[in-house]
Design an enzyme around this catalytic site. Sequence first.
Site, PDB file in Angstrom:
ATOM      1  N   LYS A  84       0.830  -1.209   0.000  1.00 42.12           N
ATOM      2  CA  LYS A  84       0.000   0.000   0.000  1.00 42.12           C
ATOM      3  C   LYS A  84       0.862   1.255   0.000  1.00 42.12           C
ATOM      4  O   LYS A  84       0.543   2.241  -0.686  1.00 42.12           O
ATOM      5  CB  LYS A  84      -0.923   0.011   1.220  1.00 42.12           C
ATOM      6  CG  LYS A  84      -1.828   1.243   1.279  1.00 42.12           C
ATOM      7  CD  LYS A  84      -2.716   1.222   2.503  1.00 42.12           C
ATOM      8  CE  LYS A  84      -3.681   2.400   2.497  1.00 42.12           C
ATOM      9  NZ  LYS A  84      -2.989   3.702   2.558  1.00 42.12           N
ATOM     10  N   LYS A 183      12.807   6.895  26.006  1.00 39.14           N
ATOM     11  CA  LYS A 183      12.640   6.245  27.312  1.00 39.14           C
ATOM     12  C   LYS A 183      13.925   6.396  28.103  1.00 39.14           C
ATOM     13  O   LYS A 183      15.015   6.421  27.525  1.00 39.14           O
ATOM     14  CB  LYS A 183      12.320   4.757  27.157  1.00 39.14           C
ATOM     15  CG  LYS A 183      11.556   4.182  28.334  1.00 39.14           C
ATOM     16  CD  LYS A 183      10.103   4.684  28.324  1.00 39.14           C
ATOM     17  CE  LYS A 183       9.272   4.034  29.415  1.00 39.14           C
ATOM     18  NZ  LYS A 183       7.857   4.422  29.281  1.00 39.14           N
TER      19      LYS A 183
END
Length: 558
Positions: A84, A183
Amino acid sequence: MYRYLAKALLPSRAGTAALGSAANHSAALLGRSRGQPAAASQPGLALAARRHYSELVADREDDPNFFKMVEGFFDRGASIVEDKLVKDLRTQESEEQKRNRVRGILRIIKPCNHVLSLCFPIRRDDGSWEVIEGYRAQHSQHRTPCKGGIRYSTDVSVDEVKALASLMTYKCAVVDVPFGGAKAGVKINPKNYTENELEKITRRFTMELAKKGFIGPGVDVPAPDMNTGEREMSWIADTYASTIGHYDINAHACVTGKPISQGGIHGRISATGRGVFHGIENFINEASYMSILGMTPGFRDKTFVVQGFGNVGLHSMRYLHRFGAKCIAVGESDGSIWNPDGIDPKELEDFRLQHGSILGFPKAKPYEGSILEVDCDILIPAATEKQLTKSNAPRVKAKIIAEGANGPTTPEADRIFQERNILVIPDLYLNAGGVTVSYFEWLKNLNHVSYGRLTFKYERDSNYHLLMSVQESLERKFGKHGGTIPIVPTADFQDSISGASEKDIVHSALAYTMERSARQIMHTAMKYNLGLDLRTAAYVNAIEKVFKVYSEAGVTFT
């Protein structure tokens, strides 16, 4: 009233057992395999048919590397959406050149861009010296600032912060929060340090991040995580604003999850747990999914189990309990408790605050077995990563697994759950409530005004003027004057027309974010014939959004 995603009548949970043997026949009917776009005329079949689980997640061991585990889930989503992405490229290139471009950008998205490893000394209260180890990983700068929590744990490692940073990138993309993922972790057990020592560690860690350019309102914005909260975020904000950011009017936007007095936002503490509730709500009210599981829609009469009674577990338990579900077991690191008649979250919270543990709670019995294997409708793993593995997945009795923690399910466990028709609501969607409300707090700090302050009185007065206008019109119509036809709003409507507080706005925006993202995941799962594989659908959505940013912005110096 409950929703139906599909038009076709879907089989019950018991009936889906026959789907495995009929999978090839279903694929033939649809003329495609798993991962290919679904036929528009067969939405129900696209949802109900269980397809072959992708082998792209290479780690088939019981304890895979956490970062490799996340990369494997990424690869599975990328393999499905690649065609796609190639088709949607609007460039004057050949098919081969387009595919090379797509694969190149996917390779850019996947790795962790920066990892900072730190060591610094602190002097403890007893006069001894200790060297503290910490990390900050920035997975992606496709959007800035980067966003991700800071955890204090002896289990912190480079692999863990890289994995969690990458999850943050995809999590932000799933819920349309314009941040890259990051993080941090400090390798300590906070229970072994005094408050004074924790403040020293937090402030020094902040300075080390600032010196390396790993913190700032437009660069990298930490937030609370395991064993950190408002207190630590306040120390971080004060340290940054008093040093590196002392000329920056937006300095307090360098971190979120702060106390209200330091620029925090109402609703942030409960945001992740509330997001877990809304995430479950969106799928448990979807009658087509519940039909597959053999369950009735809604929370009423549902039982659930929570692993981890921290911030996420507590607030998830509160909201599910409030809406009619019954918590029958709670597990913590030091033990578990069980009561088939239900556990009240407020009573359990009060007991833990008083005694420091859930063990000994008088209205429940100790549970000796695995909390993850208790017979229930909904299992909420809200502790740490890799709790559901190949070894215990076959014994899990829940029909819905709601991932309140990051990465609680290994690829092999995920495969087993798919084969058993257990609905897994994935972490990168379900626990995104925290970063969503952190985004609202960050915007509040940049705007320097709380939500609703500028419009609260105007909206309230406008609503009352509207009611008075209706009342006067009715009195003129029926020839009565002087308040003889009073317009009396209901209690709920009275609360609404009084004006939206900051908490009301935050709660409403969070609920809308989770609902919209759930709709997108359901649509993608149907479009690519993924059945109950919501994790892959969520990764597909995240990859598409991140890819679009890279594709339209261009890649510098290539």
